[in-house]
Design a protein around this motif. Sequence first.
Motif, PDB file in Angstrom:
ATOM      1  N   HIS A 106       0.850  -1.201   0.000  1.00  8.61           N
ATOM      2  CA  HIS A 106       0.000   0.000   0.000  1.00  8.61           C
ATOM      3  C   HIS A 106       0.882   1.248   0.000  1.00  8.61           C
ATOM      4  CE1 HIS A 106      -2.926  -3.013   1.017  1.00  8.61           C
ATOM      5  NE2 HIS A 106      -3.893  -2.122   0.924  1.00  8.61           N
ATOM      6  N   PRO A 107       1.535   1.545  -1.150  1.00  6.52           N
ATOM      7  CA  PRO A 107       2.479   2.658  -1.198  1.00  6.52           C
ATOM      8  C   PRO A 107       1.851   4.049  -1.308  1.00  6.52           C
ATOM      9  CG  PRO A 107       2.343   1.632  -3.339  1.00  6.52           C
ATOM     10  CD  PRO A 107       1.502   0.796  -2.406  1.00  6.52           C
ATOM     11  N   VAL A 108       0.569   4.131  -1.641  1.00  2.83           N
ATOM     12  CA  VAL A 108      -0.078   5.438  -1.791  1.00  2.83           C
ATOM     13  C   VAL A 108      -0.573   5.892  -0.420  1.00  2.83           C
ATOM     14  CG1 VAL A 108      -1.983   6.705  -2.860  1.00  2.83           C
ATOM     15  CG2 VAL A 108      -0.729   4.973  -4.172  1.00  2.83           C
ATOM     16  N   LEU A 109      -0.113   7.056  -0.005  1.00  3.04           N
ATOM     17  CA  LEU A 109      -0.523   7.632   1.273  1.00  3.04           C
ATOM     18  C   LEU A 109      -1.327   8.898   0.994  1.00  3.04           C
ATOM     19  CD1 LEU A 109      -0.400   7.827   4.380  1.00  3.04           C
ATOM     20  CD2 LEU A 109       1.725   9.121   4.096  1.00  3.04           C
ATOM     21  N   ALA A 110      -2.497   8.972   1.602  1.00  5.17           N
ATOM     22  CA  ALA A 110      -3.348  10.147   1.413  1.00  5.17           C
ATOM     23  C   ALA A 110      -3.920  10.580   2.755  1.00  5.17           C
ATOM     24  CB  ALA A 110      -4.484   9.835   0.441  1.00  5.17           C
ATOM     25  N   PHE A 111      -4.233  11.861   2.829  1.00  2.54           N
ATOM     26  CA  PHE A 111      -4.903  12.423   3.993  1.00  2.54           C
ATOM     27  C   PHE A 111      -6.294  12.827   3.532  1.00  2.54           C
ATOM     28  CE2 PHE A 111      -0.406  12.944   4.474  1.00  2.54           C
ATOM     29  CZ  PHE A 111      -0.189  12.447   5.747  1.00  2.54           C
ATOM     30  N   VAL A 112      -7.298  12.253   4.153  1.00  2.00           N
ATOM     31  CA  VAL A 112      -8.675  12.536   3.772  1.00  2.00           C
ATOM     32  C   VAL A 112      -9.340  13.299   4.904  1.00  2.00           C
ATOM     33  CG1 VAL A 112     -10.899  11.572   3.066  1.00  2.00           C
ATOM     34  CG2 VAL A 112      -8.776  10.448   2.339  1.00  2.00           C
ATOM     35  N   HIS A 113      -9.765  14.528   4.576  1.00  2.00           N
ATOM     36  CA  HIS A 113     -10.525  15.351   5.512  1.00  2.00           C
ATOM     37  C   HIS A 113     -11.993  14.984   5.332  1.00  2.00           C
ATOM     38  CE1 HIS A 113      -7.194  18.286   6.179  1.00  2.00           C
ATOM     39  NE2 HIS A 113      -6.812  17.771   5.021  1.00  2.00           N
ATOM     40  N   ILE A 114     -12.681  14.772   6.430  1.00  2.50           N
ATOM     41  CA  ILE A 114     -14.079  14.360   6.359  1.00  2.50           C
ATOM     42  C   ILE A 114     -14.933  15.362   7.121  1.00  2.50           C
ATOM     43  CG2 ILE A 114     -15.744  12.551   6.906  1.00  2.50           C
ATOM     44  CD1 ILE A 114     -13.392  10.552   6.859  1.00  2.50           C
ATOM     45  N   GLU A 115     -15.929  15.901   6.436  1.00  2.56           N
ATOM     46  CA  GLU A 115     -16.907  16.770   7.086  1.00  2.56           C
ATOM     47  C   GLU A 115     -18.098  15.902   7.480  1.00  2.56           C
ATOM     48  OE1 GLU A 115     -19.757  20.483   5.874  1.00  2.56           O
ATOM     49  OE2 GLU A 115     -17.738  20.418   5.002  1.00  2.56           O
ATOM     50  N   VAL A 116     -18.546  16.065   8.716  1.00  4.21           N
ATOM     51  CA  VAL A 116     -19.570  15.192   9.291  1.00  4.21           C
ATOM     52  C   VAL A 116     -20.795  16.011   9.686  1.00  4.21           C
ATOM     53  CG1 VAL A 116     -20.035  13.603  11.219  1.00  4.21           C
ATOM     54  CG2 VAL A 116     -17.776  13.634  10.156  1.00  4.21           C
ATOM     55  N   THR A 117     -21.977  15.431   9.492  1.00  3.70           N
ATOM     56  CA  THR A 117     -23.219  16.049   9.949  1.00  3.70           C
ATOM     57  C   THR A 117     -23.146  16.210  11.464  1.00  3.70           C
ATOM     58  OG1 THR A 117     -24.422  14.905   8.204  1.00  3.70           O
ATOM     59  CG2 THR A 117     -25.734  15.785  10.016  1.00  3.70           C
ATOM     60  N   GLN A 118     -23.585  17.357  11.962  1.00  2.00           N
ATOM     61  CA  GLN A 118     -23.567  17.600  13.403  1.00  2.00           C
ATOM     62  C   GLN A 118     -24.242  16.468  14.155  1.00  2.00           C
ATOM     63  OE1 GLN A 118     -25.125  21.623  14.070  1.00  2.00           O
ATOM     64  NE2 GLN A 118     -23.130  22.084  14.965  1.00  2.00           N
ATOM     65  N   GLY A 119     -23.616  16.067  15.245  1.00  2.00           N
ATOM     66  CA  GLY A 119     -24.175  15.006  16.073  1.00  2.00           C
ATOM     67  C   GLY A 119     -23.797  13.602  15.655  1.00  2.00           C
ATOM     68  N   HIS A 120     -23.059  13.464  14.548  1.00  5.91           N
ATOM     69  CA  HIS A 120     -22.702  12.126  14.045  1.00  5.91           C
ATOM     70  C   HIS A 120     -21.202  11.821  14.100  1.00  5.91           C
ATOM     71  CE1 HIS A 120     -26.753  12.541  12.428  1.00  5.91           C
ATOM     72  NE2 HIS A 120     -26.764  11.226  12.369  1.00  5.91           N
ATOM     73  N   LEU A 121     -20.452  12.655  14.798  1.00  7.89           N
ATOM     74  CA  LEU A 121     -18.998  12.480  14.829  1.00  7.89           C
ATOM     75  C   LEU A 121     -18.598  11.120  15.399  1.00  7.89           C
ATOM     76  CD1 LEU A 121     -16.361  13.946  14.144  1.00  7.89           C
ATOM     77  CD2 LEU A 121     -16.357  14.832  16.473  1.00  7.89           C
TER      78      LEU A 121
END
Length: 159
Positions: free
Chosen positions: A63-78
Amino acid sequence: MAVDELDTRILRLLIEQPRTSVREYARILGVARGTLQARLDRLERTGVITGTGPVLSPAALGHPVLAFVHIEVTQGHLDDVGDALAAVPEIIEAFSITGGGDLLTRVAARDNGHLEDVIQRLIQLPGVVRTRTEVALRERVPHRLLPLVESVGRNAGKT
């Protein structure tokens, strides 16, 4: 918790020579084995030492591909989304964050197509509003703690 000079020397040895025995560490440091063991126990009990396992390479695991994924979440579902991320094996870390997004994940993938598949899986999780992905090109500073440990040890008692 305060880390003193001896703790710093112990931590340096653990980082640089992880397969050495406690007896050998004590000999190298010039302290009694019991003293060293008591220090190690305290460092573990207070959470300074959190593990002793091997450090693995996602790239060497295919798994040589490294990524950073930012995730926006609906309030109350974190919490729900955070729990769901734990079921995605390609997510190797996830943090609640401030700023642009609610969660930041570190993702390891086989290739760009696989990364896209992982992102599509994340988008489908209940509570995920949107994602933003950044692909790492090259590691410039590998994960490390020794410079921080040494800084803390140098500044111990200087307040």
